[in-house]
Design a protein around this motif. Structure first.
Motif, PDB file in Angstrom:
ATOM      1  N   ASN A  74       0.714  -1.137   0.041  1.00 63.01           N
ATOM      2  CA  ASN A  74       0.023  -0.019   0.101  1.00 63.01           C
ATOM      3  C   ASN A  74       1.008   1.140  -0.134  1.00 63.01           C
ATOM      4  OD1 ASN A  74      -1.713   2.171   0.444  1.00 63.01           O
ATOM      5  ND2 ASN A  74      -2.379   1.496   2.526  1.00 63.01           N
ATOM      6  N   GLY A  84      -3.753  -8.078  -3.638  1.00 68.06           N
ATOM      7  CA  GLY A  84      -3.533  -7.878  -2.245  1.00 68.06           C
ATOM      8  C   GLY A  84      -4.626  -6.985  -1.462  1.00 68.06           C
ATOM      9  N   ASN A  85      -5.270  -7.118  -0.660  1.00 72.49           N
ATOM     10  CA  ASN A  85      -6.028  -6.569   0.165  1.00 72.49           C
ATOM     11  C   ASN A  85      -5.651  -4.910   0.573  1.00 72.49           C
ATOM     12  OD1 ASN A  85      -8.479  -5.404   1.424  1.00 72.49           O
ATOM     13  ND2 ASN A  85      -7.933  -6.709   3.300  1.00 72.49           N
ATOM     14  N   THR A  86      -6.099  -3.883  -0.306  1.00 68.51           N
ATOM     15  CA  THR A  86      -5.608  -2.520  -0.254  1.00 68.51           C
ATOM     16  C   THR A  86      -6.762  -1.574   0.167  1.00 68.51           C
ATOM     17  OG1 THR A  86      -3.687  -2.834  -1.525  1.00 68.51           O
ATOM     18  CG2 THR A  86      -4.344  -0.745  -1.108  1.00 68.51           C
ATOM     19  N   VAL A 133      -7.978  -4.128  -9.306  1.00 67.39           N
ATOM     20  CA  VAL A 133      -7.410  -5.282  -7.949  1.00 67.39           C
ATOM     21  C   VAL A 133      -7.601  -6.617  -8.635  1.00 67.39           C
ATOM     22  CG1 VAL A 133      -8.135  -6.304  -5.872  1.00 67.39           C
ATOM     23  CG2 VAL A 133      -8.542  -3.818  -6.289  1.00 67.39           C
ATOM     24  N   GLY A 152      -6.883  -9.805  -7.371  1.00 63.50           N
ATOM     25  CA  GLY A 152      -7.239 -10.729  -6.544  1.00 63.50           C
ATOM     26  C   GLY A 152      -6.658 -10.429  -4.927  1.00 63.50           C
ATOM     27  N   ASP A 153      -7.115 -11.404  -4.036  1.00 59.77           N
ATOM     28  CA  ASP A 153      -6.632 -10.810  -2.612  1.00 59.77           C
ATOM     29  C   ASP A 153      -5.070 -11.657  -2.445  1.00 59.77           C
ATOM     30  OD1 ASP A 153      -8.285  -8.939  -1.981  1.00 59.77           O
ATOM     31  OD2 ASP A 153      -9.780 -10.578  -1.067  1.00 59.77           O
ATOM     32  N   GLY A 154      -5.150 -12.817  -2.903  1.00 64.63           N
ATOM     33  CA  GLY A 154      -3.863 -13.863  -2.571  1.00 64.63           C
ATOM     34  C   GLY A 154      -3.048 -14.164  -3.719  1.00 64.63           C
ATOM     35  N   THR A 174      -3.952 -17.406   1.394  1.00 60.29           N
ATOM     36  CA  THR A 174      -4.301 -16.505   2.434  1.00 60.29           C
ATOM     37  C   THR A 174      -4.442 -14.989   1.784  1.00 60.29           C
ATOM     38  OG1 THR A 174      -2.430 -16.513   3.527  1.00 60.29           O
ATOM     39  CG2 THR A 174      -4.128 -17.836   4.343  1.00 60.29           C
ATOM     40  N   PRO A 175      -5.157 -14.111   2.075  1.00 57.08           N
ATOM     41  CA  PRO A 175      -4.868 -12.874   1.450  1.00 57.08           C
ATOM     42  C   PRO A 175      -3.851 -12.146   1.695  1.00 57.08           C
ATOM     43  CG  PRO A 175      -7.253 -13.075   2.178  1.00 57.08           C
ATOM     44  CD  PRO A 175      -6.380 -14.487   2.697  1.00 57.08           C
ATOM     45  N   LYS A 215      -2.105  -9.042   3.228  1.00 57.83           N
ATOM     46  CA  LYS A 215      -2.425  -7.823   3.923  1.00 57.83           C
ATOM     47  C   LYS A 215      -1.495  -6.679   4.103  1.00 57.83           C
ATOM     48  CE  LYS A 215      -5.573 -10.871   6.652  1.00 57.83           C
ATOM     49  NZ  LYS A 215      -6.060 -11.258   8.248  1.00 57.83           N
TER      50      LYS A 215
END
Length: 693
Positions: free
Chosen positions: A373, A403-405, A415, A417-419, A654-655, A657
């Protein structure tokens, strides 16, 4: 090139240049208020009027394009009368409060009124007054002083990417205001103070503390993130009063993050100013000799493999070098500069650097963010990404993220994806953004610590490297595979080899009771309950933060403003800072503390001066030699490809973070700062969520 005649002097300027730029190229000083080199042209103050031959009237030089053979006159009677008239209009409503204005002594309006004004005013009517605006805990407003140059509006819109200021009404009623009554949400809001040419926007925490001419000014490097922002420390007496940015186009241009600017009040709170020794469970103040003797006795009979050292995020390279040498003398290879447990490819310096250099963002045409981020981890870098997005035009600089931003990065981000599985999809060509990267001439990948602090960090890095090679992000003359660090000391620690030896323990193993004696060099950012109850802890640092409470011996060190030091930024650029003030009480520079203790313990280090430490650093890694000073030294080519079979099955699900939960509370200095605590309260995610509801 276009040839222009300025006051009889021919000068060649690039096509598309303005008359103001041509005049400056000819060495002429042109007054201005609204014009700023890094902002769009507004042309609304009219102070930069010049005379162009064959033009019917004076023109605003900031927005007037040059043409071949143009003749410009900058100091005729017509120009002088026009500037005097403009200055008289600007001062019609300006209050006569220079003696109490924080901008006094460094105010463009003062300087230009003296240089280009008449010294008298014919205006006899009542002046208008404007209501002050509440912009939050950092920027103070006295809007009656505002001359409507709109620099602040353009900065928040163009550079910061948070368009929260605007000009409303017109004529006599025009004023700068917020669209919605709320605090500024940018991590770069302090730069409004620098670009404001008058005293309308000043630093709220420093209001009425000192005058500009009272400061002693010292060049230094910001340590609040890993960008290596060039700063100037301004001190009065023995106290740091203010921190402002210095211009360095290769690193930070002329911007500085709010944390680097306003955490200055944390430098005088919670300070450690004398040694402490724990006796019968309680800490007692001691002399340096008593502290050293107590520590030396505790080390007697302890084998080297039972001694360890962890370095924190704010350390200078000199202290890292000295502590590494001391541990080697004690027979220990248990050293680590990664208190967050991050994984790096240390086989090649390109494996842990921002290889394209910060300025390389200006040449990139596609960007992939992995586990980072940048708005919180490096706000000035984030502004540079936004600049490239605006420069290329909307849609011409695609940015994607894995990633989760949770925050707005100030530019459009797709975005993926999270992982890490999204990374595997890109490699397999199952995502359209893979084609975007392949079609780009200079694609860039930025790998953050949200990915490098995971158990599958090595697999993620290998996958990112394979993707970079596949899409052409690593070619001759261009290495777009970048690691974005968050700790100012991390790259210097990696360059110096402040890492576990062949049989050495990493920080996570040392914290689990793997050592009897643990030396923490400014290391505060980990859970204290991880330290074994029987571990003897030595804390060397400048703030009484959490780790100092757990320590058995406390050695007071110097903060970054209180010592000359060497820092290496995330791009591998070696930079040196100078001492602005002396440390409080009995606190000393960290490398000098370690050198003095080495005498007491019977393992004297072979240097007594800072020059000697520099020579030792250069012997460990040549990047610290004088020939590399201030240069980016990252290799241009990455390591060879790694077969997918070696890492493909190790990618987790797993995402990813972000590693920074609260931008304003990330190190001992910012946690000791009342201003940063207030910012954390105002801008905390929980508070924002309540407001949104």
């Amino acid at each position: 090139m276009v040839r222009v005649i300025v006051d009889g002097t021919p000068v060649d300027v690039p096509p598309g240049s303005s008359a103001l730029q041509a005049c400056e190229a000819a060495g002429k000083e042109i007054p201005r208020f609204c014009y700023h080199e890094r902002l769009s042209v507004a042309g609304n103050c009219r102070m930069c009027l010049v005379q162009v031959v064959r033009a019917p009237k004076p023109v605003a030089s900031c927005g007037f394009p040059v043409s071949d053979g143009m003749e410009i006159l900058t100091d005729t009677e017509v120009v002088r009368r026009a500037r005097r008239a403009v200055m008289e209009f600007l001062l019609i409503n300006h209050p006569l409060d220079c003696p109490i204005c924080d901008q006094g002594g460094e105010c463009d309006l003062q300087d230009q009124a003296y240089g280009y004004g008449t010294g008298i005013s014919r205006y006899q009517e009542a002046k208008r007054a404007v209501t002050d605006k509440d912009l939050g805990p950092l920027v103070k407003t006295v809007m009656t002083r505002c001359i409507q140059c709109t620099r602040c509006v353009r900065f928040t819109t163009e550079v910061a990417g948070t368009p929260e200021l605007g000009l409303v009404s017109r004529g006599e009623n025009a004023e700068i205001t917020t669209y919605v009554e709320k605090a500024l949400t940018s991590e770069l809001s302090g730069n409004l103070i620098d670009i404001c040419p008058v005293g309308a926007l000043t630093a709220k925490p420093a209001a009425f503390h000192a005058r500009a001419w009272e400061y002693k000014k010292t060049d230094a490097i910001d340590v609040m993130d890993a960008l290596g922002t060039n700063i100037q420390i301004q001190a009065r007496g023995g106290e740091v009063m203010r921190i402002v940015p210095r211009v360095n186009d290769e690193v930070n241009e002329e911007w500085l993050s709010d944390k680097g600017r306003f955490s200055v009040d944390g430098l005088k709170r919670r300070r450690l100013d004398s040694p402490w020794v724990r006796v019968h469970g309680k800490l007692h103040k001691a002399s340096w000799q008593e502290a050293f003797v107590s520590l030396a006795r505790r080390l007697e009979g302890v084998p080297g493999e039972r001694i360890g050292a962890i370095a924190g995020d704010l350390c200078d390279a000199e202290s890292l070098c000295a502590l590494k040498d001391l541990m080697a003398e004690l027979g220990s290879s248990n050293i680590d500069c990664r208190q967050d447990g991050a994984w790096y490819d240390t086989t090649n310096r390109a494996g842990y650097l921002f290889n394209s250099d910060i300025a390389g963002l200006d040449n990139a045409d596609a960007l992939l963010l992995i586990g980072t981020n940048p708005r919180h981890e490096a706000p000035v870098l984030n502004a540079r990404i936004r600049k490239q997005y605006l420069h290329n035009g909307r849609g011409a600089f695609p940015v994607a993220s894995i990633g989760n931003t949770p925050v707005d990065l100030t530019y459009p981000v797709e975005v993926l994806g999270d992982g890490p599985t999204a990374l595997a999809d890109l490699l397999a060509g199952r995502h359209a953004f893979a084609e975007v990267l392949k079609n780009a001439k200079r694609p860039m990948i930025i790998l953050g610590h949200g990915a490098l602090t995971r158990p599958d960090a090595q697999a993620i890095y290998e996958a990112a490297k394979a993707l970079a090679l596949q899409v052409g992000a690593v070619t001759q003359g261009w290495n777009g595979l970048n690691v974005l660090h968050t700790a100012a000391s991390r790259v210097a620690g990696l360059d110096l080899g402040f890492l576990p030896g062949p049989r050495g323990l990493a920080s996570t193993n040392m914290l689990r009771g793997g050592v009897e004696v643990l030396w923490l060099l400014g290391a505060d950012d980990f859970a204290l309950d991880k330290i074994g109850p029987d571990t003897f802890v030595v804390y060397q640092g400048h703030h009484g933060d959490a780790a100092a409470k757990r320590a058995d011996v406390i050695l007071p060190g110097a903060a970054y403003t209180e010592k000359a030091g060497t820092y290496v930024n995330t791009a591998g650029r070696v930079q040196r800072a100078f001492r602005a003030v002396f440390p409080p009480g009995e606190a000393r520079e960290d490398w000098r503390i370690i050198r003095a203790f080495s005498d007491v313990v019977g393992h004297a280090l072979p240097y007594n001066t800072q020059e000697g430490v520099w020579a030792r650093m250069a012997s460990i890694n040549p990047v610290f030699g004088t020939g590399y000073e201030g240069e980016n030294t990252s290799p241009q080519l990455a390591a060879p490809e790694t077969a997918q079979g070696e890492w493909g099955s190790k990618l987790g699900s797993t995402p990813l973070k972000p590693v920074i939960a609260d931008y304003y509370q990330t190190n001992p200095i910012s946690r000791a700062s009342p201003t940063m605590a207030e910012c954390s309260r105002v801008y905390s995610p929980a508070r924002a969520a309540v407001a949104a509801e």
